[in-house]
Design an enzyme around this catalytic site. Structure first.
Site, PDB file in Angstrom:
ATOM      1  N   CYS A 157       1.517   0.510  -8.882  1.00  9.01           N
ATOM      2  CA  CYS A 157       2.674   0.962  -8.103  1.00  9.01           C
ATOM      3  C   CYS A 157       3.850   1.207  -9.046  1.00  9.01           C
ATOM      4  O   CYS A 157       4.717   2.027  -8.770  1.00  9.01           O
ATOM      5  CB  CYS A 157       3.028  -0.050  -7.031  1.00  9.01           C
ATOM      6  N   GLU A 189       5.661  -3.338   0.735  1.00  7.47           N
ATOM      7  CA  GLU A 189       5.647  -3.051  -0.707  1.00  7.47           C
ATOM      8  C   GLU A 189       4.865  -1.756  -0.866  1.00  7.47           C
ATOM      9  O   GLU A 189       3.635  -1.756  -0.907  1.00  7.47           O
ATOM     10  CB  GLU A 189       4.967  -4.199  -1.468  1.00  7.47           C
ATOM     11  N   GLY A 216       0.824  -1.206   0.000  1.00 10.15           N
ATOM     12  CA  GLY A 216       0.000   0.000   0.000  1.00 10.15           C
ATOM     13  C   GLY A 216       0.854   1.250   0.000  1.00 10.15           C
ATOM     14  O   GLY A 216       2.010   1.221  -0.458  1.00 10.15           O
ATOM     15  N   SER A 217       0.299   2.315   0.511  1.00 12.61           N
ATOM     16  CA  SER A 217       0.980   3.608   0.449  1.00 12.61           C
ATOM     17  C   SER A 217       2.153   3.666   1.426  1.00 12.61           C
ATOM     18  O   SER A 217       2.207   2.917   2.413  1.00 12.61           O
ATOM     19  CB  SER A 217      -0.024   4.705   0.799  1.00 12.61           C
ATOM     20  N   GLY A 262       2.931   2.224   5.265  1.00 16.23           N
ATOM     21  CA  GLY A 262       4.182   1.550   5.639  1.00 16.23           C
ATOM     22  C   GLY A 262       4.865   2.215   6.818  1.00 16.23           C
ATOM     23  O   GLY A 262       5.459   1.541   7.667  1.00 16.23           O
TER      24      GLY A 262
END
Ligand code: NAD
Length: 501
Positions: free
Chosen positions: A289, A255, A233-234, A238
């Site tokens: 992404c 990720e 995700g964003s 993270g």
């Protein structure tokens, strides 16, 4: 698509019952309600993890090649369900049909990979410095794995993680994105069918799904018995997840966001570059992404390339992603549109010149959906807005003089996911791939930054998280390593020649 067709797709995918809950899922295609799913209360996470722990005790003892059989069966179920899963991805995320099917195919591919891997969980043997001794490494199952996914790969990211975790001997708990839970659920149902066919050797609680919002993910992240948290995700997410997992010495795979670039040199095949730019910058409406966000072009070819690009953008078919010929579907929601508009405003304030697109379209036909013309902004420099990931089809163009300058620009962003160079000059290519070249987890030559194959390790550096999943040796993160020294002599020599007593 009629309501009956829609119901049949969901029925076949095992999501017959999809109403009556509190989690509203809308299609970005037209804003229509697709489902209201029941949400799991966060208080249930403890019980789920306990179940996973108990499944772990049994599953870790099933030989890995036998566990591989589950990956094979899941692959079969996914092959049979490919059309339906692809369709659900399109309905829920707005991907065009080809990309929806491509996502379902990635799930099949990773199952095939995991099946082969189940017979290749190799450790090393190591020569010992002591006579009559042998050293080796073994890889053992790790424990329950939580998989937290982003909306834009709602099916594939679950499969990437779960297929590997399962052959590595780990149970999985899946928390799909609250923006796209149906695609994940359909992929999970295929796994449930595979588990049912696999039979008694699959313990209860081997694969569980937690449908809901971020609070469920937070509970999994904080739980000391979740051995590995794989979160996609964003970067904002993270930043919250990383320290919490670290605090309890858990393992994580992060990720996160990217800000991917292409360098186009004077030695590039411009026809090929153009096609790669198009797929890179506008596929999934710029919501990958690995989407191409920065084009770093040599002065001598910039005008030529930009002119052709602007012409190509003008002819892009934007609209219903299920219709033949559409290349650009909708943005996921209004917030994504607002973020793109804000970035376009900032880019122009920072000296950028809008060369294409940027406007909302089809708003009369779809007042509750957010279709946008992919935008190109010619930037005088890599300003603050260019260094930020805007999750929309917004391509910044920058010019360079020397390759060193291009690489410097390339690396001067906080993210480090994917990158590429278009050049037929061997020196330029090798410099780009060298230690002094791209600082990203993925560096490609004469292909775009997106559309990775599952065989390679996937992930990126810096704010992208620093971890890897999918192919190559990414499986090692789902296992614990045990170093063993075996003494088959009749002496007890100590390492380093130490004499003790
Ligand atoms: P998001 O960060 O809003 O949500 C992702 C997931 O994290 C969701 O399941 C959400 O419930 C959960 N989450 C949110 N806050 C959390 C918290 N504080 N603790 C624990 N979990 C939390 O991301 P999104 O909008 O769904 O996806 C877009 C982003 O994902 C982009 O930045 C994109 O680049 C990135 N992405 C990265 C990869 C990769 O492999 N590097 C792949 C796909 C998407």
């Amino acid at each position: 698509m009629t309501q009956d067709d829609l119901n049949r797709v969901f029925q076949r995918a095992g999501i017959g019952e999809r109403h009556g809950g509190s989690l509203l899922v809308r299609s970005p295609i037209d804003g229509a309600e697709l489902a209201r799913l029941h949400e799991l209360p966060a208080a249930e996470i403890d019980a789920m993890v306990a179940k996973a722990q108990s499944a772990f005790r049994a599953w870790r003892l099933v030989p890995a090649p036998v566990r591989g059989e589950l990956a094979r069966l899941w692959g079969e179920e996914l092959r049979a369900a490919k059309e339906d899963i692809g369709r659900i991805v399109s309905l829920e995320v707005g991907k065009i049909t080809q990309e929806g099917l491509g996502e379902a195919q990635e799930c099949v591919d990773i199952c095939d990979f995991a099946l082969g891997l189940s017979r290749q969980l190799y450790g090393r043997t190591i020569v010992s410095e002591r006579t009559g001794h042998r050293m080796m490494e073994q890889y053992h199952p790790l424990g329950p794995v939580a998989v937290i996914t982003a909306f834009n790969f709602p099916s594939a990211v679950f499969a990437w993680n779960a297929a590997l975790a399962l052959v590595c001997g780990d149970p999985v708990i899946f928390k799909p994105s609250e923006k796209a839970p149906l695609s994940g659920l359909a992929t999970f149902r295929a796994l449930e069918r595979a588990i049912a066919r696999f039979g008694d050797k699959a313990p209860a609680g081997l694969a569980q799904i937690a449908i809901g919002r971020a609070d469920l993910a937070e509970a999994l992240v904080a739980h000391p018995a979740v051995a590995l948290v794989s979160a996609t995700g964003s970067t904002r997410m993270g930043r919250a997840v990383g320290p919490k997992v670290a605090q309890r010495f858990g393992r994580r795979i992060l990720e996160l966001g990217g800000n991917n670039a292409m360098i186009v040199t004077p030695a590039a095949d411009l026809d090929m570059a153009l096609r790669a730019i198009l797929f890179g910058a506008v596929a999934t409406a710029g919501q990958r992404c690995t989407t191409l966000r920065r084009l770093i072009v040599h002065h001598s070819v910039k005008d030529r390339l930009l002119e052709r690009l602007v012409r190509t953008y003008a002819a892009l078919r934007i609209g219903d992603p299920l219709a033949d010929g559409t290349l650009v579907g909708p943005l996921i929601d209004e917030a994504a549109f607002a973020a793109m508009q804000a970035a376009l405003g900032s880019a122009q304030e920072q000296g950028g010149r809008l060369r294409a697109g940027g406007r909302r379209v089809l708003d009369e036909q779809y007042p509750k959906a957010w279709y946008v013309q992919p935008a190109i902004v010619d930037m005088p420099a890599q300003t603050a807005v260019v260094r930020h990931e805007t999750f929309a089809p917004l391509l910044y163009v920058l010019a360079y003089d020397t390759l060193e300058e291009a690489i410097e620009l390339h690396n001067d962003v906080p993210q480090g996911l994917s990158s590429c160079i278009f050049s037929n000059d061997m020196r330029e290519v090798e410099i780009f791939l060298s230690a002094a070249g791209s600082d990203c987890g993925i560096a490609n030559v004469n292909i775009g930054p997106n559309g990775a194959e599952i065989g390679g390790a996937f992930g990126g550096e810096k704010e992208t998280g620093g971890d890897r999943e999918s192919g190559s040796d990414a499986w090692k993160q789902y296992m614990r390593r045990s170093t063993n020294t075996v003494n088959y002599s009749r002496e007890l020599p100590l390492a380093q020649g130490i004499q003790f007593g």
